[in-house]
Design a protein around this motif. Structure first.
Motif, mmCIF file in Angstrom:
data_model
loop_
_atom_site.group_PDB
_atom_site.id
_atom_site.type_symbol
_atom_site.label_atom_id
_atom_site.label_comp_id
_atom_site.label_asym_id
_atom_site.label_seq_id
_atom_site.Cartn_x
_atom_site.Cartn_y
_atom_site.Cartn_z
ATOM 1 N N VAL A 1 0.863 -1.186 0.000
ATOM 2 C CA VAL A 1 0.000 0.000 0.000
ATOM 3 C C VAL A 1 0.893 1.227 0.000
ATOM 4 O O VAL A 1 1.747 1.403 0.890
ATOM 5 C CB VAL A 1 -0.934 0.005 1.226
ATOM 6 N N ARG A 2 0.684 2.104 -0.984
ATOM 7 C CA ARG A 2 1.478 3.321 -1.092
ATOM 8 C C ARG A 2 0.707 4.506 -0.524
ATOM 9 O O ARG A 2 -0.534 4.525 -0.553
ATOM 10 C CB ARG A 2 1.839 3.586 -2.551
ATOM 11 N N PRO A 3 1.399 5.494 -0.003
ATOM 12 C CA PRO A 3 0.718 6.637 0.601
ATOM 13 C C PRO A 3 -0.140 7.389 -0.412
ATOM 14 O O PRO A 3 0.265 7.621 -1.561
ATOM 15 C CB PRO A 3 1.867 7.514 1.114
ATOM 16 N N ASP A 4 -1.350 7.762 0.019
ATOM 17 C CA ASP A 4 -2.258 8.628 -0.737
ATOM 18 C C ASP A 4 -2.623 8.065 -2.114
ATOM 19 O O ASP A 4 -2.929 8.818 -3.046
ATOM 20 C CB ASP A 4 -1.667 10.035 -0.874
ATOM 21 N N VAL A 5 -2.607 6.749 -2.239
ATOM 22 C CA VAL A 5 -3.049 6.086 -3.474
ATOM 23 C C VAL A 5 -4.358 5.364 -3.158
ATOM 24 O O VAL A 5 -4.439 4.638 -2.172
ATOM 25 C CB VAL A 5 -1.989 5.090 -3.980
ATOM 26 N N PRO A 6 -5.406 5.564 -3.970
ATOM 27 C CA PRO A 6 -6.687 4.919 -3.678
ATOM 28 C C PRO A 6 -6.691 3.429 -4.032
ATOM 29 O O PRO A 6 -6.120 3.012 -5.046
ATOM 30 C CB PRO A 6 -7.683 5.683 -4.555
ATOM 31 N N TYR A 7 -7.317 2.629 -3.168
ATOM 32 C CA TYR A 7 -7.470 1.193 -3.388
ATOM 33 C C TYR A 7 -8.918 0.801 -3.069
ATOM 34 O O TYR A 7 -9.539 1.368 -2.159
ATOM 35 C CB TYR A 7 -6.532 0.380 -2.488
ATOM 36 N N ALA B 1 0.831 8.219 4.755
ATOM 37 C CA ALA B 1 1.919 7.440 5.340
ATOM 38 C C ALA B 1 1.758 7.384 6.853
ATOM 39 O O ALA B 1 1.294 8.329 7.494
ATOM 40 C CB ALA B 1 3.268 8.056 4.963
ATOM 41 N N GLY B 2 2.116 6.254 7.423
ATOM 42 C CA GLY B 2 2.032 6.097 8.866
ATOM 43 C C GLY B 2 1.685 4.668 9.248
ATOM 44 O O GLY B 2 1.641 3.756 8.417
ATOM 45 N N ARG B 3 1.420 4.522 10.509
ATOM 46 C CA ARG B 3 1.049 3.218 11.069
ATOM 47 C C ARG B 3 -0.396 3.331 11.573
ATOM 48 O O ARG B 3 -0.694 4.198 12.391
ATOM 49 C CB ARG B 3 2.014 2.834 12.200
ATOM 50 N N PRO C 1 4.138 3.433 3.787
ATOM 51 C CA PRO C 1 4.102 2.363 2.784
ATOM 52 C C PRO C 1 4.404 1.011 3.433
ATOM 53 O O PRO C 1 5.129 0.922 4.416
ATOM 54 C CB PRO C 1 5.183 2.765 1.795
ATOM 55 N N GLY C 2 3.811 -0.019 2.869
ATOM 56 C CA GLY C 2 3.978 -1.351 3.421
ATOM 57 C C GLY C 2 2.713 -2.159 3.224
ATOM 58 O O GLY C 2 2.032 -2.033 2.205
#
Length: 256
Positions: A40-46, A102-104, A125-126
């Protein structure tokens, strides 16, 4: 009245162990995710698909619907992102679009009148690290197939037998392509996590174990009330009539 209360309490204590485990445990459900993106990348919609399963194995059976349904992400600073779910053709199946900075993040399933379900921890990301199941389905149980061709990912879990679905098949729907980015709706932000109330008591009170308890309690109460009425009737019974008076014309012999 005191005897009635004592009898009812004794009956409840005898029948309580006969209730199924989920009835004694309370009113609960499980959120099960469809295959989640590996990265999962930051600020990318899924687009994410998920299932809300009462007692972990079947769609909600209570009155009305479930609201709110969705996913809630809580950051380490207390910020929350809430993504509402949209029903899909299959019973208990939903989808939502997420876009996460981004974050946990702590990930929970919002399940309407059920309590929030702990899904796991998402690092961006992760990827997602799943939490241990809160309500594992016991091995060797029997489950019903409510879905037809599109089923929850874990179905039939650890069940040893499956009852086929005899209901009309749902309209086939394309599986949620969670691995591909998709348009996302703007999440609702809050400074504190929202509270979701959990109802108590089972939503299906007329199932067999509950009916057994009610019938047994009614029988005990009826028996005690009949006994009480019988004792009252005995107390109200008139005394034996006095000796009959001498009828007119009868001879009375007296000894002087």
């Amino acid at each position: 009245m005191r005897r009635l209360l004592v009898a009812l309490a004794a009956m409840a204590a005898i029948l309580a162990p006969a209730l199924p485990a989920h009835a004694r445990a309370g009113f609960w459900a499980v959120t099960e995710l469809d295959p989640f993106p590996a990265q999962v990348r930051p600020d990318v919609p899924y687009t994410v698909g998920f299932w809300v399963l009462q007692h972990g194995t079947h769609p909600y059976e209570g009155p009305g619907g479930l609201d709110p349904i969705g996913l809630r992400l809580t950051g380490e600073d207390g910020t929350t992102l809430t993504f509402g779910g949209t029903p899909l053709p299959e019973p208990a199946h939903y989808a939502t679009s997420v876009k996460v900075p981004a974050g946990r993040w702590r990930v929970q399933g919002l399940q309407g009148r059920f309590g929030p379900y702990e899904i796991g921890t998402l690092t961006v990301p992760g990827g997602l690290k799943a939490a241990p199941p809160q309500f594992p389905v016991p091995a060797g149980s029997e489950v019903m197939d409510y879905w037809g061709p599109v089923k929850p990912p874990g179905f039939p879990w650890k069940a040893t037998s499956v009852i086929p679905n005899r209901l009309p098949a749902a309209t086939p729907a394309t599986s949620v392509a969670s691995a591909q980015p998709a348009g996302a709706t703007q999440p609702v932000r809050a400074t504190q996590p929202a509270q979701v109330s959990a109802a108590v008591g089972d939503s299906s009170p007329w199932r067999q174990p509950y009916a057994l308890v009610i019938v047994a309690v009614a029988a005990v109460a009826g028996t005690l009330l009949v006994q009480r009425a019988a004792r009252a009737a005995v107390r109200r019974r008139p005394h034996d009539p006095p000796e009959r008076e001498t009828r007119e014309g009868e001879e009375v012999i007296s000894t002087g």
